[in-house]
Each structure stands twice: as C-alpha cells, then as structure tokens.
Design a protein around this motif. Structure first.
Motif, mmCIF file in Angstrom:
data_model
loop_
_atom_site.group_PDB
_atom_site.id
_atom_site.type_symbol
_atom_site.label_atom_id
_atom_site.label_comp_id
_atom_site.label_asym_id
_atom_site.label_seq_id
_atom_site.Cartn_x
_atom_site.Cartn_y
_atom_site.Cartn_z
ATOM 1 N N GLU A 5 0.842 -1.223 0.000
ATOM 2 C CA GLU A 5 0.000 0.000 0.000
ATOM 3 C C GLU A 5 0.866 1.257 0.000
ATOM 4 N N GLU A 6 1.941 1.197 0.774
ATOM 5 C CA GLU A 6 2.860 2.344 0.838
ATOM 6 C C GLU A 6 3.436 2.623 -0.562
ATOM 7 N N ILE A 7 3.787 1.552 -1.278
ATOM 8 C CA ILE A 7 4.343 1.722 -2.633
ATOM 9 C C ILE A 7 3.292 2.352 -3.556
ATOM 10 N N GLN A 8 2.066 1.872 -3.484
ATOM 11 C CA GLN A 8 1.016 2.424 -4.354
ATOM 12 C C GLN A 8 0.789 3.908 -4.043
ATOM 13 N N ARG A 9 0.839 4.247 -2.761
ATOM 14 C CA ARG A 9 0.628 5.648 -2.357
ATOM 15 C C ARG A 9 1.760 6.540 -2.896
ATOM 16 N N LEU A 10 3.000 6.081 -2.686
ATOM 17 C CA LEU A 10 4.155 6.878 -3.124
ATOM 18 C C LEU A 10 4.189 7.019 -4.643
ATOM 19 N N LYS A 11 3.826 5.920 -5.311
ATOM 20 C CA LYS A 11 3.832 5.908 -6.774
ATOM 21 C C LYS A 11 2.885 6.977 -7.319
ATOM 22 N N ALA A 12 1.686 7.065 -6.733
ATOM 23 C CA ALA A 12 0.706 8.069 -7.177
ATOM 24 C C ALA A 12 1.229 9.468 -6.863
ATOM 25 N N GLU A 13 1.800 9.621 -5.674
ATOM 26 C CA GLU A 13 2.306 10.940 -5.256
ATOM 27 C C GLU A 13 3.410 11.428 -6.193
ATOM 28 N N LYS A 14 4.276 10.506 -6.641
ATOM 29 C CA LYS A 14 5.427 10.904 -7.478
ATOM 30 C C LYS A 14 5.138 10.740 -8.963
ATOM 31 N N ASP A 15 3.948 10.314 -9.323
ATOM 32 C CA ASP A 15 3.597 10.015 -10.712
ATOM 33 C C ASP A 15 4.641 9.077 -11.349
ATOM 34 N N ALA A 16 4.931 8.006 -10.629
ATOM 35 C CA ALA A 16 5.938 7.053 -11.107
ATOM 36 C C ALA A 16 5.262 5.772 -11.589
ATOM 37 N N ALA A 17 5.953 5.046 -12.468
ATOM 38 C CA ALA A 17 5.473 3.720 -12.871
ATOM 39 C C ALA A 17 6.534 2.696 -12.469
ATOM 40 N N ASP A 37 9.344 -9.262 -20.359
ATOM 41 C CA ASP A 37 10.708 -9.659 -20.695
ATOM 42 C C ASP A 37 11.486 -8.387 -21.059
ATOM 43 N N SER A 38 12.771 -8.566 -21.347
ATOM 44 C CA SER A 38 13.621 -7.388 -21.579
ATOM 45 C C SER A 38 13.096 -6.533 -22.727
ATOM 46 N N PHE A 39 12.590 -7.178 -23.775
ATOM 47 C CA PHE A 39 12.129 -6.444 -24.949
ATOM 48 C C PHE A 39 10.906 -5.586 -24.614
ATOM 49 N N LYS A 40 9.912 -6.235 -23.986
ATOM 50 C CA LYS A 40 8.685 -5.508 -23.669
ATOM 51 C C LYS A 40 8.991 -4.341 -22.707
ATOM 52 N N LEU A 41 9.839 -4.601 -21.725
ATOM 53 C CA LEU A 41 10.120 -3.553 -20.741
ATOM 54 C C LEU A 41 10.836 -2.364 -21.372
ATOM 55 N N SER A 42 11.739 -2.631 -22.333
ATOM 56 C CA SER A 42 12.443 -1.497 -22.938
ATOM 57 C C SER A 42 11.477 -0.644 -23.763
ATOM 58 N N LYS A 46 10.060 3.383 -22.729
ATOM 59 C CA LYS A 46 10.135 4.485 -23.702
ATOM 60 C C LYS A 46 8.760 5.130 -23.901
ATOM 61 N N ASP A 47 7.727 4.300 -23.974
ATOM 62 C CA ASP A 47 6.405 4.812 -24.357
ATOM 63 C C ASP A 47 5.602 5.421 -23.212
ATOM 64 N N LEU A 48 5.910 5.047 -21.975
ATOM 65 C CA LEU A 48 5.087 5.533 -20.857
ATOM 66 C C LEU A 48 5.154 7.053 -20.714
ATOM 67 N N PRO A 49 4.036 7.662 -20.334
ATOM 68 C CA PRO A 49 4.076 9.109 -20.134
ATOM 69 C C PRO A 49 4.785 9.507 -18.825
ATOM 70 N N ASN A 50 4.882 8.589 -17.867
ATOM 71 C CA ASN A 50 5.481 8.934 -16.565
ATOM 72 C C ASN A 50 6.941 9.341 -16.726
ATOM 73 N N GLN A 51 7.333 10.379 -16.033
ATOM 74 C CA GLN A 51 8.717 10.852 -16.126
ATOM 75 C C GLN A 51 9.628 10.134 -15.139
ATOM 76 N N THR A 52 9.009 9.446 -14.163
ATOM 77 C CA THR A 52 9.811 8.652 -13.214
ATOM 78 C C THR A 52 9.445 7.184 -13.362
ATOM 79 N N ILE A 53 10.481 6.364 -13.554
ATOM 80 C CA ILE A 53 10.247 4.920 -13.706
ATOM 81 C C ILE A 53 11.131 4.170 -12.706
#
Ligand code: 13P
Ligand code: SF4
Length: 302
Positions: A5-17, A37-42, A46-53
């Motif tokens: 839950e803490e991770i979900q809260r922080l993720k929303a607060e920081k707009d992170a994925a 897998d490595s391909f999908k993650l790369s 790149k495509d996600l709008p989030n600036q923090t990953i």
C-alpha cells in the motif's frame, strides 16, 4: 499500511510507474504496473508518459531505459544488481573481427553494458534476435556476448556466418541436462520449455525455445497440462497465475538469479521517497549504444 500500500501511495504521489522483469521475486512482480521480458520492458519504458520509472531489474535494464528515454528519471531499487554476462566480451575481440570482416555486423544482446553496446551495430533481445539477424543485409555477424543465444540464432539463420564469443548466463549455462532428463522420466507427458540462454544439452531436449514471454505464451496456448521449465524460477509466478490448471516443474537445482532477487519492497519504497539510485550512462557511450537499441526497435517492428 502494508508495504504494498505504501508503494502504491508513493507511486501516485510521485507520478511514477514500476516495471519489473519476470525474474524478480513474486512480491515485486505484484507491486509492478508492468511485468515483462527485456524487450517488452524497454519498449514500455520508452512509451510511458510517466517521467519517473522504477526499474526492478538488473543494471543493464536501467541503462537501456535511460538510453531510450534520456529525459526520464529511471530509479534502480538495487543498484548493485548486475548481470555477470553483461561484461563478458572484450573490445579487442570485437575489433579483431571487424578487421577480419569488413562487412561485419556486430549484434549485441541487450544483456550487456552501455559500453559494450556502443561497439555494436544493433541490439537484440531473446525475443527478436532471430528476426533481426535474418533481416540484416550483412552475411558476417559477430554475436556478443551470449554464446548460447548466439548459437541458437546461428542455427535458425544458416545462410549467414554467425561468429560467437564466450559469454554466458551462469544460471542458464549451469542448468543440468540430467536434472531435466530426470523430470522427463517422472513426468513423461510434460513439455520442456527452455530459454535460449540455456546450454546446448538442455536446449537439445526442449520442445520449445523462447524468451520468458515466449515461454509464457507457449504454456498458455499448449494443450499439454505439465511443463518442465528451463529458465529462472521467477517466471513460475506468472506461469501459475495465467494457468491455474496446469503444473510446472523446475530442475532439482533451482535456477535462481541472485542479482534479480536483490530487489526488495523496502528498496522500492526508499527510491520512491528519496529519488536515489538513478540510472545513468557515460556520455561517451550514449549515442552509439542508444542508436543500437533504437535500431532494434525499428527492425523488430516495435
Ligand atoms: P528475456 O526473456 O527477458 O530476454 O530474459 C533473459 C534474461 O536473462 C534477462 O536477464
Ligand atoms: Fe544475467 Fe542470467 Fe541473471 Fe538474466 S538470469 S540477469 S542473464 S545472470
């Protein structure tokens, strides 16, 4: 509040994925927005709008994320999680081959440092290596650093001269064919699904050879009900989730990537709070290494 839950809260607060490879521990996969897998993650990074990953994987994955999205903040929960294979080729080996074969294409598995990528012409993952090598105009190919994936690719592309170096994944290379054989005796109806990083004797027993996402797709589609899995045990979490009625067996010596297992929920919380452990790439390698990755995305048809 639980750690999840803490991770979900922080993720929303920081707009992170949060991105996670199939080899990380089950609780980390559960915390992630995307597993792959490595391909999908790369591609996703790149495509996600989030600036923090937050990248739950080993260091070459964070570097690849940064190379493809230089403007994003890529946080590595366990910055010491490294892939031994990512270092297993020398510049001299690459230069020697370039001198010998003027038309050479150096094809680099993404499991490599940014420096090693910068010596190459194009990157590949286990999910697209055959397709990309097949479509390159060059006949002479130096495949670095994984000799097992390289040999697997060479067999699918007999019209090309694919040369190898001596790199390998200690986990897949160390898998014992006798242990797979013993499982086959116990479960004669089981299909053997193996990652191309496995050694030759294990691959010789496989009914299907493919990347982690390939293995997942095959297990889902197959009419078989039992499978012997020749890859890192982290993939069992998703295999069991997607196939509740099917049974999966792993070798008696479980294949565990200790680097992937270094990532903990506490470390994810820590990087989300502090912004520490940002992935970075030495400027002298960034252009060439990034070009190899971008070319991979183009040639693989995205
Ligand atoms: P992929 O199936 O993601 O290519 O995984 C191989 C691997 O070893 C990742 O480190
Ligand atoms: Fe590297 Fe092997 Fe671990 Fe993948 S499983 S990160 S190739 S050591």
């Amino acid at each position: 509040m639980t750690k999840q839950e803490e991770i979900q809260r922080l993720k929303a607060e920081k707009d992170a994925a949060i991105l996670a490879h199939f080899y990380v521990a089950p609780e980390i996969q559960e915390a992630a927005d995307y597993i792959g897998d490595s391909f999908k993650l790369s591609r996703i990074a790149k495509d996600l709008p989030n600036q923090t990953i937050v990248f739950c994987g080993v260091s070459f994955m964070g570097e690849s994320g940064k190379l493809l999205s230089p403007g994003k903040r890529i946080l590595m929960p366990a910055p010491d999680a490294d892939c031994p294979m990512a270092h297993m080729v020398t510049r001299q080996e690459v230069e020697r081959a370039r001198e010998q074969y003027p038309d050479l294409a150096v094809v680099c598995y993404v499991n490599s440092t940014a420096e090693i990528k910068s010596w190459s012409d194009v990157c590949v993952t286990s999910a697209n290596a055959v397709k990309i090598v097949k479509n390159l105009p060059n006949r002479n190919i130096l495949f670095i650093p994984d000799k097992n994936l390289g040999r697997f690719v060479a067999r699918q592309v007999p019209e090309k001269n694919v040369m190898l170096v001596n790199g390998f994944c200690p986990i897949h290379e160390g898998m014992k064919a006798q242990e797979i054989e013993a499982l086959k005796k116990e479960h004669p109806k089981a299909e053997v699904l193996a990652h191309p990083e496995c050694n030759e004797s294990v691959l010789a027993m496989a009914d299907y050879i493919g990347s982690t996402s390939g293995i997942l797709a095959y297990a889902k589609e197959s009419g078989a009900e039992e499978f012997i899995i020749g890859t890192e045990i982290g993939v069992l979490h998703e295999l069991k989730k997607q196939n509740p009625g099917k049974r999966f067996f792993v070798p008696a010596t479980p294949p565990v990537c200790y680097d992937m297992k270094k990532i903990t929920l506490d470390q994810i919380i820590r990087v989300l709070k502090t912004g520490d452990h940002e992935a970075s790439v030495d400027g002298q390698y960034a252009d060439r290494a990034g070009a190899g990755l971008s070319r991979m995305l183009e040639l693989a048809g995205r």
